[in-house]
Design a protein around this motif. Sequence first.
Motif, short mmCIF file in Angstrom:
data_model
loop_
_atom_site.label_atom_id
_atom_site.label_comp_id
_atom_site.label_asym_id
_atom_site.label_seq_id
_atom_site.Cartn_x
_atom_site.Cartn_y
_atom_site.Cartn_z
N ALA A 13 101.31 0.28 40.34
CA ALA A 13 102.26 0.47 41.43
C ALA A 13 103.49 -0.40 41.24
CB ALA A 13 101.59 0.18 42.75
N GLN A 14 104.58 0.25 40.96
CA GLN A 14 105.88 -0.42 40.96
C GLN A 14 106.72 0.27 42.01
OE1 GLN A 14 107.09 0.17 36.93
NE2 GLN A 14 105.98 -1.62 36.21
N ALA A 15 106.06 0.69 43.07
CA ALA A 15 106.72 1.47 44.10
C ALA A 15 107.75 0.63 44.84
CB ALA A 15 105.68 2.00 45.08
N GLY A 16 108.91 1.21 45.04
CA GLY A 16 110.01 0.50 45.66
C GLY A 16 109.90 0.42 47.17
N CYS A 17 109.75 1.53 47.85
CA CYS A 17 109.81 1.55 49.31
C CYS A 17 108.43 1.47 49.96
CB CYS A 17 110.52 2.82 49.79
SG CYS A 17 112.24 2.87 49.29
N LEU A 18 107.44 2.03 49.34
CA LEU A 18 106.10 1.97 49.91
C LEU A 18 105.51 0.59 49.65
CD1 LEU A 18 104.55 5.39 48.84
CD2 LEU A 18 105.38 4.75 51.09
N PRO A 19 104.82 0.03 50.62
CA PRO A 19 104.17 -1.25 50.39
C PRO A 19 103.17 -1.14 49.24
CG PRO A 19 104.11 -0.66 52.71
CD PRO A 19 104.62 0.54 51.97
N VAL A 20 103.10 -2.17 48.43
CA VAL A 20 102.20 -2.17 47.27
C VAL A 20 100.76 -1.93 47.70
CG1 VAL A 20 101.31 -3.58 45.38
CG2 VAL A 20 103.74 -3.61 45.91
N GLN A 21 100.37 -2.48 48.86
CA GLN A 21 99.01 -2.29 49.34
C GLN A 21 98.73 -0.82 49.63
OE1 GLN A 21 101.27 -4.31 50.74
NE2 GLN A 21 100.46 -6.38 50.81
N LEU A 22 99.72 -0.11 50.16
CA LEU A 22 99.55 1.31 50.46
C LEU A 22 99.41 2.11 49.17
CD1 LEU A 22 99.46 3.58 52.57
CD2 LEU A 22 101.92 3.78 52.31
N VAL A 23 100.23 1.79 48.19
CA VAL A 23 100.14 2.48 46.90
C VAL A 23 98.79 2.21 46.25
CG1 VAL A 23 101.12 2.63 44.58
CG2 VAL A 23 102.64 2.48 46.56
N ALA A 24 98.31 0.99 46.32
CA ALA A 24 97.01 0.65 45.75
C ALA A 24 95.89 1.37 46.49
CB ALA A 24 96.80 -0.86 45.79
N SER A 25 95.98 1.42 47.81
CA SER A 25 94.97 2.11 48.61
C SER A 25 94.97 3.61 48.30
CB SER A 25 95.23 1.87 50.09
OG SER A 25 94.30 2.55 50.87
N PHE A 26 96.16 4.18 48.19
CA PHE A 26 96.33 5.59 47.85
C PHE A 26 95.69 5.87 46.49
CE2 PHE A 26 99.94 9.03 47.67
CZ PHE A 26 99.00 10.02 47.51
N SER A 27 96.01 5.04 45.52
CA SER A 27 95.48 5.19 44.17
C SER A 27 93.96 5.06 44.16
CB SER A 27 96.10 4.14 43.26
OG SER A 27 95.56 4.22 41.97
N ASP A 28 93.44 4.10 44.90
CA ASP A 28 92.00 3.89 44.99
C ASP A 28 91.30 5.11 45.58
OD1 ASP A 28 89.64 2.19 44.76
OD2 ASP A 28 89.70 2.09 46.96
N THR A 29 91.89 5.67 46.63
CA THR A 29 91.31 6.87 47.25
C THR A 29 91.29 8.03 46.27
OG1 THR A 29 92.01 6.18 49.46
CG2 THR A 29 91.56 8.53 49.15
N VAL A 30 92.39 8.24 45.55
CA VAL A 30 92.44 9.31 44.56
C VAL A 30 91.36 9.11 43.50
CG1 VAL A 30 93.83 10.34 42.70
CG2 VAL A 30 94.89 9.85 44.91
N ASP A 31 91.22 7.90 43.00
CA ASP A 31 90.21 7.61 41.99
C ASP A 31 88.80 7.87 42.51
OD1 ASP A 31 92.20 6.89 40.20
OD2 ASP A 31 91.96 4.74 40.54
N LYS A 32 88.53 7.46 43.75
CA LYS A 32 87.21 7.69 44.35
C LYS A 32 86.92 9.17 44.49
CE LYS A 32 86.80 3.37 46.88
NZ LYS A 32 86.84 2.72 48.20
N VAL A 33 87.90 9.92 44.94
CA VAL A 33 87.72 11.36 45.12
C VAL A 33 87.44 12.03 43.78
CG1 VAL A 33 88.92 13.52 45.70
CG2 VAL A 33 89.00 11.58 47.27
N LEU A 34 88.21 11.69 42.78
CA LEU A 34 88.02 12.32 41.47
C LEU A 34 86.70 11.92 40.82
CD1 LEU A 34 91.66 12.16 40.09
CD2 LEU A 34 90.45 14.14 41.02
N ALA A 35 86.10 10.82 41.27
CA ALA A 35 84.80 10.39 40.74
C ALA A 35 83.63 11.01 41.51
CB ALA A 35 84.70 8.87 40.78
N MET A 36 83.90 11.63 42.65
CA MET A 36 82.84 12.22 43.46
C MET A 36 82.28 13.46 42.78
SD MET A 36 84.54 11.90 47.28
CE MET A 36 83.19 12.68 48.18
N GLY A 37 81.00 13.68 42.99
CA GLY A 37 80.35 14.89 42.49
C GLY A 37 79.88 15.75 43.64
#
Length: 125
Positions: A13-37
């Motif tokens: 996350a080198q996101a300019g306007c979005l808080p880094v925590q939000l970008v990290a949380s967003f990324s974490d959610t995407v990773d968790k979803v893609l790992a779900m079976g």
Amino acid sequence: MASMTGERSVGEAQAGCLPVQLVASFSDTVDKVLAMGLSTSKREDIDARTHELIGYMTRLQGEDLGEDQSRDTLRLLGLVEKHLATSNRPSKRTQAHEAFNYMHDTAVFARALLLAYMTNKDSAS
């Protein structure tokens, strides 16, 4: 950090306007979803993760994605808008495997949106 396919990780996350925590949380959610079976996922979890992804994507759609400069970004935004249309979302009566597929597709779109956002922020720097 690069993935095995050469793709940049959403977690960078080198996101300019979005808080880094939000970008990290967003990324974490995407990773968790893609790992779900499908075989190990409860419908409640599928619905909750889908709702969470839609919330992140709605927020990201309001950010500057460089759509004035990129035809690909405009196309992505159009596909995301169509995918997120209420009429295309699973209902309570939708079969679990269809809801799971929608959730997975939503995560793929979410990752693409986040990467477009980060790419735009990188090029603006």
